[in-house]
Write a protein that holds these residues in place. Structure first.
Motif, PDB file in Angstrom:
ATOM      1  N   LYS A 157     -28.269   4.421 -38.785  1.00 21.45           N
ATOM      2  CA  LYS A 157     -28.934   3.645 -39.828  1.00 21.45           C
ATOM      3  C   LYS A 157     -28.144   2.352 -40.067  1.00 21.45           C
ATOM      4  CE  LYS A 157     -31.322   7.467 -40.449  1.00 21.45           C
ATOM      5  NZ  LYS A 157     -32.673   7.637 -39.874  1.00 21.45           N
ATOM      6  N   PRO A 158     -28.786   1.317 -40.585  1.00 22.59           N
ATOM      7  CA  PRO A 158     -28.023   0.111 -40.915  1.00 22.59           C
ATOM      8  C   PRO A 158     -26.864   0.432 -41.854  1.00 22.59           C
ATOM      9  CG  PRO A 158     -30.383  -0.300 -41.091  1.00 22.59           C
ATOM     10  CD  PRO A 158     -30.212   1.183 -40.876  1.00 22.59           C
ATOM     11  N   THR A 159     -25.717  -0.120 -41.560  1.00 21.64           N
ATOM     12  CA  THR A 159     -24.530   0.168 -42.373  1.00 21.64           C
ATOM     13  C   THR A 159     -24.748  -0.258 -43.822  1.00 21.64           C
ATOM     14  OG1 THR A 159     -23.112  -0.164 -40.443  1.00 21.64           O
ATOM     15  CG2 THR A 159     -22.051  -0.240 -42.596  1.00 21.64           C
ATOM     16  N   GLN A 160     -24.415   0.650 -44.719  1.00 20.01           N
ATOM     17  CA  GLN A 160     -24.582   0.407 -46.149  1.00 20.01           C
ATOM     18  C   GLN A 160     -23.218   0.519 -46.836  1.00 20.01           C
ATOM     19  OE1 GLN A 160     -27.494  -0.496 -47.473  1.00 20.01           O
ATOM     20  NE2 GLN A 160     -28.529  -0.316 -45.494  1.00 20.01           N
ATOM     21  N   PRO A 161     -23.061  -0.100 -47.992  1.00 19.70           N
ATOM     22  CA  PRO A 161     -21.752  -0.054 -48.661  1.00 19.70           C
ATOM     23  C   PRO A 161     -21.450   1.264 -49.358  1.00 19.70           C
ATOM     24  CG  PRO A 161     -23.307  -1.332 -49.961  1.00 19.70           C
ATOM     25  CD  PRO A 161     -23.998  -1.000 -48.681  1.00 19.70           C
ATOM     26  N   LYS A 162     -22.499   2.007 -49.795  1.00 22.06           N
ATOM     27  CA  LYS A 162     -22.263   3.205 -50.612  1.00 22.06           C
ATOM     28  C   LYS A 162     -23.203   4.329 -50.173  1.00 22.06           C
ATOM     29  CE  LYS A 162     -21.710   2.387 -55.056  1.00 22.06           C
ATOM     30  NZ  LYS A 162     -21.993   1.901 -56.425  1.00 22.06           N
ATOM     31  N   TYR A 163     -22.621   5.507 -49.975  1.00 22.51           N
ATOM     32  CA  TYR A 163     -23.394   6.654 -49.524  1.00 22.51           C
ATOM     33  C   TYR A 163     -23.257   7.814 -50.506  1.00 22.51           C
ATOM     34  CZ  TYR A 163     -23.721   4.329 -44.998  1.00 22.51           C
ATOM     35  OH  TYR A 163     -23.981   3.434 -43.986  1.00 22.51           O
ATOM     36  N   LEU A 164     -24.328   8.583 -50.603  1.00 26.76           N
ATOM     37  CA  LEU A 164     -24.324   9.832 -51.354  1.00 26.76           C
ATOM     38  C   LEU A 164     -24.805  10.926 -50.421  1.00 26.76           C
ATOM     39  CD1 LEU A 164     -24.143  11.625 -53.857  1.00 26.76           C
ATOM     40  CD2 LEU A 164     -26.411  10.783 -54.548  1.00 26.76           C
ATOM     41  N   LEU A 165     -23.931  11.865 -50.102  1.00 27.05           N
ATOM     42  CA  LEU A 165     -24.273  12.995 -49.247  1.00 27.05           C
ATOM     43  C   LEU A 165     -24.495  14.204 -50.149  1.00 27.05           C
ATOM     44  CD1 LEU A 165     -21.549  12.564 -46.460  1.00 27.05           C
ATOM     45  CD2 LEU A 165     -23.740  11.379 -46.711  1.00 27.05           C
ATOM     46  N   ILE A 166     -25.678  14.792 -50.097  1.00 26.02           N
ATOM     47  CA  ILE A 166     -26.009  15.937 -50.945  1.00 26.02           C
ATOM     48  C   ILE A 166     -26.358  17.118 -50.051  1.00 26.02           C
ATOM     49  CG2 ILE A 166     -27.494  16.825 -52.772  1.00 26.02           C
ATOM     50  CD1 ILE A 166     -28.094  13.971 -53.596  1.00 26.02           C
ATOM     51  N   SER A 167     -25.656  18.218 -50.223  1.00 26.61           N
ATOM     52  CA  SER A 167     -25.918  19.390 -49.383  1.00 26.61           C
ATOM     53  C   SER A 167     -25.992  20.651 -50.231  1.00 26.61           C
ATOM     54  CB  SER A 167     -24.837  19.547 -48.309  1.00 26.61           C
ATOM     55  OG  SER A 167     -23.559  19.716 -48.891  1.00 26.61           O
ATOM     56  N   GLY A 168     -26.772  21.587 -49.737  1.00 29.32           N
ATOM     57  CA  GLY A 168     -26.880  22.889 -50.371  1.00 29.32           C
ATOM     58  C   GLY A 168     -26.605  23.972 -49.350  1.00 29.32           C
TER      59      GLY A 168
ATOM     60  N   MET B 257     -28.372   5.706 -58.027  1.00 29.90           N
ATOM     61  CA  MET B 257     -29.478   4.794 -57.771  1.00 29.90           C
ATOM     62  C   MET B 257     -29.075   3.651 -56.829  1.00 29.90           C
ATOM     63  SD  MET B 257     -32.237   5.825 -59.403  1.00 29.90           S
ATOM     64  CE  MET B 257     -33.274   4.395 -59.733  1.00 29.90           C
ATOM     65  N   ASP B 258     -27.773   3.390 -56.712  1.00 32.41           N
ATOM     66  CA  ASP B 258     -27.284   2.289 -55.883  1.00 32.41           C
ATOM     67  C   ASP B 258     -26.873   2.730 -54.487  1.00 32.41           C
ATOM     68  OD1 ASP B 258     -27.542   0.647 -58.143  1.00 32.41           O
ATOM     69  OD2 ASP B 258     -25.514   1.174 -58.820  1.00 32.41           O
ATOM     70  N   ARG B 259     -27.019   4.016 -54.188  1.00 37.35           N
ATOM     71  CA  ARG B 259     -26.500   4.552 -52.939  1.00 37.35           C
ATOM     72  C   ARG B 259     -27.599   4.864 -51.916  1.00 37.35           C
ATOM     73  NH1 ARG B 259     -21.169   6.241 -53.078  1.00 37.35           N
ATOM     74  NH2 ARG B 259     -20.172   5.847 -55.101  1.00 37.35           N
ATOM     75  N   VAL B 260     -27.194   4.996 -50.674  1.00 40.81           N
ATOM     76  CA  VAL B 260     -28.058   5.529 -49.628  1.00 40.81           C
ATOM     77  C   VAL B 260     -27.827   7.036 -49.605  1.00 40.81           C
ATOM     78  CG1 VAL B 260     -28.540   5.603 -47.155  1.00 40.81           C
ATOM     79  CG2 VAL B 260     -28.021   3.427 -48.268  1.00 40.81           C
ATOM     80  N   VAL B 261     -28.902   7.812 -49.655  1.00 42.08           N
ATOM     81  CA  VAL B 261     -28.786   9.254 -49.848  1.00 42.08           C
ATOM     82  C   VAL B 261     -29.168  10.009 -48.577  1.00 42.08           C
ATOM     83  CG1 VAL B 261     -29.623  11.235 -51.162  1.00 42.08           C
ATOM     84  CG2 VAL B 261     -29.258   9.034 -52.315  1.00 42.08           C
ATOM     85  N   PHE B 262     -28.305  10.943 -48.180  1.00 45.61           N
ATOM     86  CA  PHE B 262     -28.586  11.885 -47.102  1.00 45.61           C
ATOM     87  C   PHE B 262     -28.585  13.283 -47.706  1.00 45.61           C
ATOM     88  CE2 PHE B 262     -27.383   8.230 -44.734  1.00 45.61           C
ATOM     89  CZ  PHE B 262     -27.935   8.373 -43.455  1.00 45.61           C
ATOM     90  N   VAL B 263     -29.607  14.079 -47.403  1.00 51.80           N
ATOM     91  CA  VAL B 263     -29.759  15.406 -48.003  1.00 51.80           C
ATOM     92  C   VAL B 263     -30.005  16.443 -46.907  1.00 51.80           C
ATOM     93  CG1 VAL B 263     -31.098  16.840 -49.597  1.00 51.80           C
ATOM     94  CG2 VAL B 263     -30.725  14.417 -50.115  1.00 51.80           C
TER      95      VAL B 263
ATOM     96  N   ALA C  55     -37.254  10.920 -56.761  1.00 56.06           N
ATOM     97  CA  ALA C  55     -38.534  10.217 -56.898  1.00 56.06           C
ATOM     98  C   ALA C  55     -38.872   9.984 -58.366  1.00 56.06           C
ATOM     99  CB  ALA C  55     -39.641  11.001 -56.209  1.00 56.06           C
ATOM    100  N   ALA C  56     -38.635  11.015 -59.208  1.00 56.21           N
ATOM    101  CA  ALA C  56     -38.931  10.882 -60.637  1.00 56.21           C
ATOM    102  C   ALA C  56     -38.041   9.841 -61.307  1.00 56.21           C
ATOM    103  CB  ALA C  56     -38.764  12.235 -61.325  1.00 56.21           C
ATOM    104  N   ALA C  57     -36.852   9.649 -60.761  1.00 50.29           N
ATOM    105  CA  ALA C  57     -35.924   8.666 -61.331  1.00 50.29           C
ATOM    106  C   ALA C  57     -36.236   7.247 -60.874  1.00 50.29           C
ATOM    107  CB  ALA C  57     -34.492   9.029 -60.947  1.00 50.29           C
ATOM    108  N   GLY C  58     -37.202   7.109 -59.966  1.00 48.84           N
ATOM    109  CA  GLY C  58     -37.541   5.787 -59.467  1.00 48.84           C
ATOM    110  C   GLY C  58     -36.648   5.308 -58.343  1.00 48.84           C
ATOM    111  N   PHE C  59     -35.994   6.246 -57.681  1.00 51.59           N
ATOM    112  CA  PHE C  59     -35.104   5.899 -56.572  1.00 51.59           C
ATOM    113  C   PHE C  59     -35.909   5.275 -55.437  1.00 51.59           C
ATOM    114  CE2 PHE C  59     -32.727   6.957 -52.679  1.00 51.59           C
ATOM    115  CZ  PHE C  59     -31.474   6.455 -53.004  1.00 51.59           C
ATOM    116  N   ASP C  60     -35.334   4.310 -54.758  1.00 51.91           N
ATOM    117  CA  ASP C  60     -35.968   3.670 -53.606  1.00 51.91           C
ATOM    118  C   ASP C  60     -35.928   4.649 -52.435  1.00 51.91           C
ATOM    119  OD1 ASP C  60     -36.803   2.153 -51.480  1.00 51.91           O
ATOM    120  OD2 ASP C  60     -35.223   0.644 -51.635  1.00 51.91           O
TER     121      ASP C  60
END
Length: 366
Positions: free
Chosen positions: A123-134, A220-226, A241-246
Motif C-alpha cells: 500500500k502507499p506508505t502512510q505516516p501512521k498505522y493502526l493494526l487491530i487483531s482478534g 481517525m488519522d490512521r491507516v487501519v489493518f484488521v 464506519a459509524a464513526a465516519g472513518f474514511d
C-alpha cells in the motif's frame, strides 16, 4: 545440469516451491494453551522472500485425505532462513488438531506461495498505522510489526490486540519487548475477562467505539489493518464506519466465504443468478459424495455447489490460495487462476474449483 534457483538481493538463493515445495519443521513452540507456532525451513539451503502479511498454502495428508489450508506467515522476512505459521486449535478442525497433536519437528509438509496482498508494504506508505487483531488474527500484524522492529523503521505503529483473557494474548511478551525498545511501536490490549492465574487489570470487554477511542485516541488519522474472526472484523468495520472513518484507508484480511459480509455473499448469489436463455448448463458430479449439481457455463463450479447447499473447502475464491484444489476425473473446464496451482498439477488433472467454469459435464473427485 539442473538450472540454478533464482538468487535473492542478499546473494542467497530463494526458496522456490516450483523446484522443491517440501518444508521441514524445525521447531514447535507453544504460545498459549491452544495456540502453537510451527517453524519451517527448506530441505536445501534457501532463503524465504515475502511481504509481511502474506500467506502460504499447505498440503496435508490426514486420514487418507488431502486437505489444503492457508496460513498467514507470522515470522518476518527480515529473518529469511525460516518461516513460521501460528495456528489456533479449532474444535473439530481436522488440520489444526492434527498439527497440535501429531506434528513434530523433523516432519515435512508441502507448501506453495507466498501469496496475498494484505500487507502495508504493497500500500502507499502512510505516516501512521493502526493494526487491530482478534485472537489468531494477530499473525499478519505480527509479521509486519516484527519487520518494522528489525529494520528499526520510524513507522508510527499502534497495535491493538483483543483476546478472551490475558492467558490468550498471543505474543504478549514479544510485543511488549518491541514496544519498549522501539518508540515508534505502541501496543494496547483488551480482554473479555480474567484467566485462571491472572486477573486482568487492563481494558475489558469488546472492541467498541469507546474502547477503541481509549486505546487509539487518534484512530481517525490512521491507516487501519484488521484481521480476526469474522464477527470481530464485522464489529470493527461497523465501529469505524459509524464513526465516519474514511474506509478507503481500511484493509482487512479474510480467507473464507463464511467471512464475507451478507452484502458480499448476496453479490455472489446475484452474479450466479444473472443467467440468460442462451447459457448452457452442465452436469457436475462429485464422485465421493455422489452429489450432482447443475452448473451454468458462466459461473464457477464452487458457486454452483454452494447454491446447491454443498460446503466445500475454499478460502480466497480468487484462484490464489489453492485451498479448493480438486482432481478432475473427467470433463473440460476453463480455469482462470492467480497462481494457486502449478502447471504440473494441472497436467495431472488438478483444478481450482473456485475459478473453473465448465465447458462440458464434469466429474470431480470429492
Amino acid at each position: 545440469m539442473d538450472p540454478q534457483p533464482a538468487s535473492s538481493p542478499t546473494g542467497f538463493y530463494e526458496w522456490n516451491p516450483n523446484e522443491d515445495d517440501v518444508l521441514i519443521c524445525r521447531a514447535v513452540r507453544e504460545e498459549t494453551p491452544d495456540v502453537k507456532t510451527f517453524v519451517f525451513a527448506p530441505r536445501k539451503g534457501r532463503h524465504f522472500t515475502y511481504q509481511p502479511g502474506q500467506f502460504l498454502t499447505f498440503e496435508f495428508e490426514i486420514s487418507g485425505e488431502t486437505i489444503y489450508r492457508c496460513y498467514t506467515i507470522s515470522s518476518t522476512p527480515t529473518r529469511p532462513d525460516t518461516v513460521s505459521i501460528t495456528v489456533k486449535r479449532v474444535a473439530g478442525g481436522p488440520v489444526s488438531n492434527w498439527l497440535h497433536d501429531q506434528f513434530r519437528p523433523g516432519m515435512m509438509l508441502r507448501a506453495t506461495g507466498p501469496m496475498g496482498d494484505f500487507s502495508w508494504t504493497v500500500k502507499p506508505t502512510q505516516p501512521k498505522y493502526l493494526l487491530i487483531s482478534g485472537g489468531s488474527g494477530i499473525t499478519p500484524m505480527m509479521s509486519m510489526t516484527r519487520s518494522a522492529f528489525d529494520l528499526a523503521e520510524i513507522r508510527d505503529t499502534l497495535f491493538v490486540h483483543a483476546a478472551r483473557s490475558p492467558a490468550d494474548l498471543i505474543f504478549r511478551d514479544e510485543l511488549d519487548f518491541m514496544a519498549r525498545r522501539n518508540r515508534s511501536i505502541r501496543v494496547g490490549y483488551i480482554c473479555e475477562g480474567d484467566s485462571p492465574h491472572e486477573a486482568w487489570s487492563g481494558l475489558r470487554g469488546r472492541l467498541t467505539h469507546g474502547a477503541l477511542t481509549a486505546l487509539a485516541p487518534d484512530f481517525m488519522d490512521r491507516v487501519v489493518f484488521v484481521c480476526g474472526p469474522a464477527p470481530f472484523m464485522a464489529a470493527v468495520h461497523a465501529v469505524l464506519a459509524a464513526a465516519g472513518f474514511d474506509m478507503s484507508r481500511y484493509f482487512q484480511e479474510s480467507f473464507r466465504f463464511e467471512d464475507l459480509s451478507p452484502a458480499e455473499q448476496e453479490a455472489v448469489e446475484e452474479a450466479a443468478d444473472e443467467l440468460s436463455t442462451d447459457i448452457t448448463t452442465y452436469r457436475i458430479e462429485f464422485a465421493k459424495t455422489r452429489r450432482v449439481v447443475d452448473c451454468p457455463e458462466n459461473i464457477t463450479i464452487l458457486d454452483a455447489a454452494r447454491r446447491a447447499g454443498i460446503r466445500l473447502p475454499s478460502s480466497c475464491t480468487k484462484g490464489l490460495c489453492g485451498t479448493c484444489k480438486s482432481r478432475k476425473v473427467s470433463g473440460d473446464v476453463e480455469m482462470s487462476h492467480q497462481g494457486g496451482i502449478r502447471q504440473r498439477e494441472v497436467d495431472q488433472g488438478m483444478i481450482l474449483i473456485c475459478c473453473s467454469r465448465p465447458r462440458s459435464d464434469v466429474v470431480i473427485d470429492r
